[in-house]
Design a protein around this motif. Structure first.
Motif, PDB file in Angstrom:
ATOM      1  N   LYS A 185       0.852  -1.175  -0.104  1.00  0.00           N
ATOM      2  CA  LYS A 185      -0.001  -0.081  -0.058  1.00  0.00           C
ATOM      3  C   LYS A 185       0.878   1.325   0.008  1.00  0.00           C
ATOM      4  O   LYS A 185       0.539   2.264  -0.559  1.00  0.00           O
ATOM      5  CB  LYS A 185      -0.937  -0.024   1.037  1.00  0.00           C
ATOM      6  N   LEU A 186       1.873   1.125   0.704  1.00  0.00           N
ATOM      7  CA  LEU A 186       2.632   2.297   0.960  1.00  0.00           C
ATOM      8  C   LEU A 186       3.633   2.645  -0.491  1.00  0.00           C
ATOM      9  O   LEU A 186       3.680   3.813  -0.810  1.00  0.00           O
ATOM     10  CB  LEU A 186       3.881   2.276   2.096  1.00  0.00           C
ATOM     11  N   GLN A 187       3.936   1.485  -1.422  1.00  0.00           N
ATOM     12  CA  GLN A 187       4.375   1.676  -2.433  1.00  0.00           C
ATOM     13  C   GLN A 187       3.374   2.389  -3.595  1.00  0.00           C
ATOM     14  O   GLN A 187       3.823   3.163  -4.661  1.00  0.00           O
ATOM     15  CB  GLN A 187       5.052   0.500  -2.994  1.00  0.00           C
ATOM     16  N   GLN A 203       1.645   7.070  -6.478  1.00  0.00           N
ATOM     17  CA  GLN A 203       0.508   8.029  -6.881  1.00  0.00           C
ATOM     18  C   GLN A 203       0.904   9.383  -6.408  1.00  0.00           C
ATOM     19  O   GLN A 203       0.852  10.256  -7.112  1.00  0.00           O
ATOM     20  CB  GLN A 203      -0.543   7.924  -5.970  1.00  0.00           C
ATOM     21  N   LEU A 204       1.650   9.539  -5.196  1.00  0.00           N
ATOM     22  CA  LEU A 204       2.236  10.907  -4.927  1.00  0.00           C
ATOM     23  C   LEU A 204       3.256  11.665  -5.856  1.00  0.00           C
ATOM     24  O   LEU A 204       3.226  12.586  -6.171  1.00  0.00           O
ATOM     25  CB  LEU A 204       2.800  10.703  -3.597  1.00  0.00           C
ATOM     26  N   SER A 205       3.944  10.462  -6.203  1.00  0.00           N
ATOM     27  CA  SER A 205       5.153  10.975  -7.150  1.00  0.00           C
ATOM     28  C   SER A 205       4.457  11.414  -8.441  1.00  0.00           C
ATOM     29  O   SER A 205       4.895  12.379  -9.284  1.00  0.00           O
ATOM     30  CB  SER A 205       5.766   9.858  -7.532  1.00  0.00           C
ATOM     31  N   GLN A 206       3.463  10.600  -8.964  1.00  0.00           N
ATOM     32  CA  GLN A 206       2.659  11.177 -10.289  1.00  0.00           C
ATOM     33  C   GLN A 206       2.066  12.378 -10.007  1.00  0.00           C
ATOM     34  O   GLN A 206       2.093  13.433 -10.686  1.00  0.00           O
ATOM     35  CB  GLN A 206       1.725  10.125 -10.547  1.00  0.00           C
ATOM     36  N   GLU A 207       1.268  12.691  -8.940  1.00  0.00           N
ATOM     37  CA  GLU A 207       0.884  13.966  -8.507  1.00  0.00           C
ATOM     38  C   GLU A 207       1.592  15.232  -8.457  1.00  0.00           C
ATOM     39  O   GLU A 207       1.554  16.094  -8.993  1.00  0.00           O
ATOM     40  CB  GLU A 207       0.064  13.918  -7.158  1.00  0.00           C
TER      41      GLU A 207
END
Length: 121
Positions: A54-56, A61-65
């Motif tokens: 889940k953390l990965q 997702q955060l990197s993409q955002e």
């Protein structure tokens, strides 16, 4: 492996301090408790794997955002630079300026006009 080592240790303790009938009961109790510990350990290991997954996924997702926000910020900087160039080269009318006048600007303008009228008289 952990289970086998624990059982060996338990047997060594039992053989040194118990009579054979008690040793068998003790071995069963120890084996049951060890089984419970191993099961709990395996459940914990599985929970950690799920949490890591889940953390990965969240990190991805955060990197993409972040990348998307950086692209948008760059586009906005580019737009602002283009607008700044456009504003400096294009004159605006007095009516256009008055259309964007705030109440504070209006009060200042009226006071200045009043002052000019007094000077003319």
């Amino acid at each position: 492996v952990l289970r086998q080592e624990a059982l060996k240790f338990a047997r060594s303790v039992v053989t040194n301090s118990f009579i054979p009938a008690q040793e068998e009961r003790f071995n069963k109790v120890v084996l049951d408790k060890l089984s419970e510990v191993v099961e709990s350990f395996e459940e914990l290991r599985q929970s950690i794997k799920v949490a890591n997954h889940k953390l990965q996924r969240i990190e991805s997702q955060l990197s993409q955002e972040i990348e998307e926000l950086q692209r948008k910020a760059e586009a906005m900087r580019s737009d602002m630079a283009r607008l700044k160039e456009d504003e400096s080269s294009c004159p605006v009318s007095y009516t256009h300026l008055r259309a964007h006048e705030t109440s504070l600007h209006l009060v200042c303008r009226l006071l200045l006009e009043k002052k000019k009228k007094k000077k003319k008289k």
